[in-house]
Design an enzyme around this catalytic site. Structure first.
Site, mmCIF file in Angstrom:
data_model
loop_
_atom_site.group_PDB
_atom_site.id
_atom_site.type_symbol
_atom_site.label_atom_id
_atom_site.label_comp_id
_atom_site.label_asym_id
_atom_site.label_seq_id
_atom_site.Cartn_x
_atom_site.Cartn_y
_atom_site.Cartn_z
ATOM 1 N N LYS A 17 0.880 -1.209 -0.042
ATOM 2 C CA LYS A 17 -0.172 0.016 0.057
ATOM 3 C C LYS A 17 0.839 1.282 0.007
ATOM 4 C CE LYS A 17 -2.415 -0.884 3.929
ATOM 5 N NZ LYS A 17 -1.534 -2.099 4.329
ATOM 6 N N ARG A 92 -9.609 1.737 9.280
ATOM 7 C CA ARG A 92 -9.409 -0.044 9.600
ATOM 8 C C ARG A 92 -10.354 -0.528 10.506
ATOM 9 N NH1 ARG A 92 -2.884 -1.217 9.524
ATOM 10 N NH2 ARG A 92 -2.545 0.731 8.635
ATOM 11 N N ARG A 131 11.632 -6.904 4.569
ATOM 12 C CA ARG A 131 11.792 -5.463 4.962
ATOM 13 C C ARG A 131 12.376 -5.290 6.433
ATOM 14 N NH1 ARG A 131 6.159 -2.001 5.182
ATOM 15 N NH2 ARG A 131 6.015 -3.053 7.223
ATOM 16 N N ARG A 137 12.170 -2.284 10.929
ATOM 17 C CA ARG A 137 11.112 -1.762 11.691
ATOM 18 C C ARG A 137 10.613 -2.744 12.891
ATOM 19 N NH1 ARG A 137 5.607 -0.058 8.226
ATOM 20 N NH2 ARG A 137 4.590 -1.290 9.617
ATOM 21 N N ARG A 148 -0.347 -9.078 13.328
ATOM 22 C CA ARG A 148 -0.839 -7.717 12.450
ATOM 23 C C ARG A 148 -1.924 -8.211 11.338
ATOM 24 N NH1 ARG A 148 4.448 -5.677 10.897
ATOM 25 N NH2 ARG A 148 3.556 -4.643 9.188
HETATM 26 P P1 ADP Z 1 1.083 -2.056 8.201
HETATM 27 O O1 ADP Z 1 -0.260 -2.115 7.544
HETATM 28 O O2 ADP Z 1 2.145 -2.466 6.973
HETATM 29 O O3 ADP Z 1 0.974 -3.017 9.284
HETATM 30 P P2 ADP Z 1 1.028 0.697 8.769
HETATM 31 O O4 ADP Z 1 2.347 1.148 8.448
HETATM 32 O O5 ADP Z 1 -0.214 1.161 7.801
HETATM 33 O O6 ADP Z 1 1.447 -0.817 8.511
HETATM 34 O O7 ADP Z 1 0.815 0.653 10.244
HETATM 35 C C1 ADP Z 1 1.674 0.402 11.453
HETATM 36 C C2 ADP Z 1 0.909 0.364 12.619
HETATM 37 O O8 ADP Z 1 0.221 1.809 13.029
HETATM 38 C C3 ADP Z 1 -0.282 -0.299 12.685
HETATM 39 O O9 ADP Z 1 -0.105 -1.825 13.143
HETATM 40 C C4 ADP Z 1 -1.105 0.181 13.989
HETATM 41 O O10 ADP Z 1 -0.503 0.038 15.326
HETATM 42 C C5 ADP Z 1 -1.145 1.785 13.570
HETATM 43 N N1 ADP Z 1 -1.985 2.099 12.683
HETATM 44 C C6 ADP Z 1 -1.765 2.506 11.581
HETATM 45 N N2 ADP Z 1 -2.994 3.071 10.925
HETATM 46 C C7 ADP Z 1 -3.870 2.841 11.950
HETATM 47 C C8 ADP Z 1 -5.457 2.831 11.960
HETATM 48 N N3 ADP Z 1 -6.162 3.427 10.941
HETATM 49 N N4 ADP Z 1 -5.934 2.646 13.231
HETATM 50 C C9 ADP Z 1 -5.225 1.902 14.175
HETATM 51 N N5 ADP Z 1 -4.040 1.883 14.055
HETATM 52 C C10 ADP Z 1 -3.029 2.157 13.076
#
Ligand code: ADP
Length: 196
Positions: A17, A92, A131, A137, A148
């Site tokens: 994404k 989400r 990654r 990370r 996740r």
């Molecule tokens: P990925 O989808 O690859 O796990 P992201 O960079 O989109 O990674 O998100 C990393 C973390 O940030 C998530 O695991 C969560 O803890 C937090 N996060 C990001 N977007 C949201 C959201 N919309 N609602 C709640 N937590 C979020």
């Protein structure tokens, strides 16, 4: 030429994404707004928000809706988003969808489309482990990655049906070369009248 596209990207962790968001945002001339990036920047800068969310993120849990919703509502009020935006990683949860609906109804136009990027679990786990090796990370350990994925399956995947019912969903295969995936997304969007 369409300006002012209002788009969402949805898909499991590791689907690509973030990579696609940057390309699509530049194609449409709108800002890419990634809640994950916003949270990570706050963690890196040790802001009050960052201190609050670090442990949650490291565990692969979702940040509470009230915090996330407030951040996105503020971000969408910034002037660069007035003519459109691409949201990556938000909404989400059902509560986040409800809040986005409210913000758009009050201050913006409705969404044009929701792009679902599909990728199977083995592929995304192996991408994320790669990654992890490259970027380190904190939430890219195998255990947290698997968590996740399960949080995504339980809380976020059900939103896809909702967007489909709204007639907004465009689904694209996320496997293959990055350029090919971008092309697929742009042509799928063009197919529903959303032209960059
Ligand atoms: P990925 O989808 O690859 O796990 P992201 O960079 O989109 O990674 O998100 C990393 C973390 O940030 C998530 O695991 C969560 O803890 C937090 N996060 C990001 N977007 C949201 C959201 N919309 N609602 C709640 N937590 C979020």
């Amino acid at each position: 030429m369409t300006s002012g596209a209002r788009l969402l990207l949805i898909g499991p962790p590791g689907a690509g994404k973030g990579t696609q968001a940057a390309r699509l945002a530049s194609a449409f001339g709108v800002p890419a707004i990634s809640t994950g990036d916003i949270f990570r920047a706050n963690v890196a800068n040790q802001t009050e928000l960052g201190v609050k969310v670090k442990a949650i993120m490291d565990a692969g849990e979702y940040v509470p809706d009230d915090i996330t919703n407030a951040i996105v509502a503020d971000r969408l009020r910034e002037s660069d988003a007035s003519n459109g935006f691409l949201l990556d990683g938000y909404p989400r949860t059902p509560e986040q969808v409800a809040e986005l609906d409210r913000v758009l109804a009050a201050e913006h136009e409705p969404l044009n489309a929701v792009v679902q990027i599909e990728a199977d679990t083995d592929e995304v786990v192996s991408r994320l482990l790669k990654r992890a090796a490259e970027q380190g990370r904190a939430d890219d350990t195998e255990e947290v990655i698997r968590h996740r994925m399960s949080v995504y399956a339980a809380q976020t995947a059900p939103l896809i049906d909702l967007f489909a019912q709204r007639g907004l969903l465009v689904t694209v295969d996320g496997l293959g070369a990055v350029d090919d995936v971008t092309e697929r997304i742009l042509s799928a969007l063009a197919g529903v009248g959303v032209v960059a």
